[in-house]
Design a protein around this motif. Structure first.
Motif, short mmCIF file in Angstrom:
data_model
loop_
_atom_site.label_atom_id
_atom_site.label_comp_id
_atom_site.label_asym_id
_atom_site.label_seq_id
_atom_site.Cartn_x
_atom_site.Cartn_y
_atom_site.Cartn_z
N ALA A 29 -37.86 69.50 -37.90
CA ALA A 29 -37.12 68.55 -38.75
C ALA A 29 -38.10 67.50 -39.29
CB ALA A 29 -36.02 67.88 -37.94
N TYR A 30 -39.07 67.11 -38.45
CA TYR A 30 -40.07 66.12 -38.86
C TYR A 30 -40.91 66.68 -40.02
CZ TYR A 30 -43.79 62.67 -38.55
OH TYR A 30 -44.69 61.67 -38.84
N LEU A 31 -41.30 67.96 -39.91
CA LEU A 31 -42.11 68.58 -40.97
C LEU A 31 -41.32 68.63 -42.28
CD1 LEU A 31 -43.88 71.53 -39.12
CD2 LEU A 31 -44.95 69.59 -40.28
N GLU A 36 -40.58 66.42 -47.82
CA GLU A 36 -39.79 65.65 -48.77
C GLU A 36 -40.57 64.39 -49.20
OE1 GLU A 36 -36.71 65.17 -51.13
OE2 GLU A 36 -37.15 66.99 -50.00
N GLU A 37 -41.14 63.69 -48.21
CA GLU A 37 -41.87 62.44 -48.48
C GLU A 37 -43.08 62.64 -49.37
OE1 GLU A 37 -41.27 60.27 -44.30
OE2 GLU A 37 -43.33 60.20 -45.02
N ILE A 65 -48.76 71.04 -47.29
CA ILE A 65 -47.78 70.52 -48.26
C ILE A 65 -48.40 70.29 -49.64
CG2 ILE A 65 -46.18 68.62 -48.75
CD1 ILE A 65 -46.00 68.15 -45.71
N LEU A 66 -49.60 69.70 -49.66
CA LEU A 66 -50.18 69.29 -50.95
C LEU A 66 -51.07 70.37 -51.57
CD1 LEU A 66 -51.14 65.63 -49.97
CD2 LEU A 66 -49.06 66.42 -51.10
N VAL A 196 -46.11 68.52 -33.40
CA VAL A 196 -46.17 68.86 -34.83
C VAL A 196 -47.27 69.90 -35.07
CG1 VAL A 196 -46.73 67.94 -37.14
CG2 VAL A 196 -45.19 66.66 -35.63
N GLY A 197 -48.42 69.69 -34.43
CA GLY A 197 -49.53 70.65 -34.56
C GLY A 197 -49.10 72.04 -34.12
#
Ligand code: XMP
Length: 330
Positions: A29-31, A36-37, A65-66, A196-197
């Motif tokens: 959920a954090y990812l 989104e951010e 993401i980028l 997260v990792g």
């Protein structure tokens, strides 16, 4: 009088190293939230890699993401043995290009003559961002992404110590270094960063690597940071990591103290340096307990440090918890 055999001390002993499950924190959920951010960030971004867990997870998160992310590794002369090559290899294996920026002389010049911990931290921070600002310009990048985590902000704002990577939160404008900074992990703690990792699918060797401060060995030299004093800590660090990483501690470190002590070498008096060892258990770095190392292991480390680094005459094992002590020495 306790009815069962469970005493409070016994329970504390058993649960001392217990890491709570991540049921309060959902890394997937954090990812999603981070995707989104960051979705409106366009243009080239540079990640400041240090080899530590936070910047490494941050780099791979941003890269997932980028569009245009590349990493830079500033060689400040304050790293552990073979670190620049190892970090570059680690990132390249994961598909992120790394440019090593040589800046050793600049760091040692700016740290020269400084002995106060906060003054050293400020000098490091200033040189670090000066070099990064220049690098961003050279590489025509718009953003700097860095792995600041919640504990860094909390400790800096709480006045415990100025973590080198805190700027905006204490009123410093990153624009003065020509930087726009993005800090994707600033709202989570170390054990959550590791989760997260793991959720990103990174190998355990990446998200479960031992914590290492981005201020590097400068945190572990009390007093003036000179190339020779850093070299002594580097040699001692290699020994303690070789001997103590098998105990799987949260962190293990060797620190060069400013004091000296008298010893005897081949029947002659010698006034030499003192190394302090620290080996601690923690989950979030906000509190820490010393690792109960076997006596024989400590003997072995002392033997190796005093014979392999002749300038060192005394080695002490620091068993102070955090609080009242911090993990690092400056
Ligand atoms: P202390 O020494 O405050 O450290 O108990 C808590 C955690 O933070 C790391 N640390 C730093 N990390 N820049 C960093 O990136 C810093 O300036 C810095 N100072 C401390 C330390 O290694 C421990 O994990």
């Amino acid at each position: 009088m306790e009815k069962s055999g469970y005493t409070e001390a016994g329970i504390q002993r058993v649960f001392k190293n217990y890491i709570p499950p991540f049921f309060m924190f959902d890394p997937n959920a954090y990812l999603e939230k981070k995707r989104e951010e960051l979705k409106n960030v366009t243009g080239r971004a540079i990640v400041a890699a240090s080899g530590g867990v936070d910047s490494t997870v941050c780099a791979f998160l941003s890269h997932s993401i980028l569009e245009d992310v590349t990493a830079v590794f500033i060689d400040d002369g304050l790293m552990r043995e073979k670190e620049p090559e190892q970090v570059a290899h680690l990132f390249r294996e994961g598909g992120i290009e790394v440019t090593i920026i040589p800046a050793q002389e600049e760091f040692f010049t700016d740290l020269k003559g400084k002995t106060d911990p906060e003054e050293k931290r400020r000098a490091f921070r200033n040189t670090f961002y000066k070099v990064l600002g220049r690098t961003l310009k050279d590489m025509q990048a718009e953003y700097l992404i860095q792995g600041t985590i919640a504990a860094d902000i909390k400790e800096t704002q709480g006045g415990i110590k100025t973590q080198h990577n805190i700027l905006t939160q204490i009123g410093i404008d990153p624009g003065q270094y020509g930087l726009q900074i993005i800090e994707p992990l600033k709202d989570i703690y170390k054990h959550e960063v590791r989760a997260v990792g793991k959720a990103l699918g990174l190998p355990e060797s990446l998200w479960n690597r031992i914590a290492f401060p981005a201020l590097r060995l400068a945190c572990r030299v009390v007093g003036e940071v000179t190339p020779r004093r850093v070299e002594m800590v580097r040699e001692a660090t290699a020994i303690v990591e070789e001997e103590l990483l098998t105990f799987n501690p949260f962190q293990v470190l060797a620190v060069l103290l400013e004091d000296r002590a008298t010893g005897m070498v081949e029947g002659t008096r010698k006034f030499g340096n003192i190394i302090a060892l620290r080996c601690v258990e923690s989950t979030d770095a906000l509190t820490a307990q010393p690792t109960e190392l076997p006596w024989e292991t400590l003997h072995q480390v002392v033997e190796r440090i005093t014979t392999e680094i002749p300038e060192v005459i005394k080695v002490v094992y620091d068993i102070t918890p955090k609080p009242p002590s911090t993990i690092e020495y400056i």
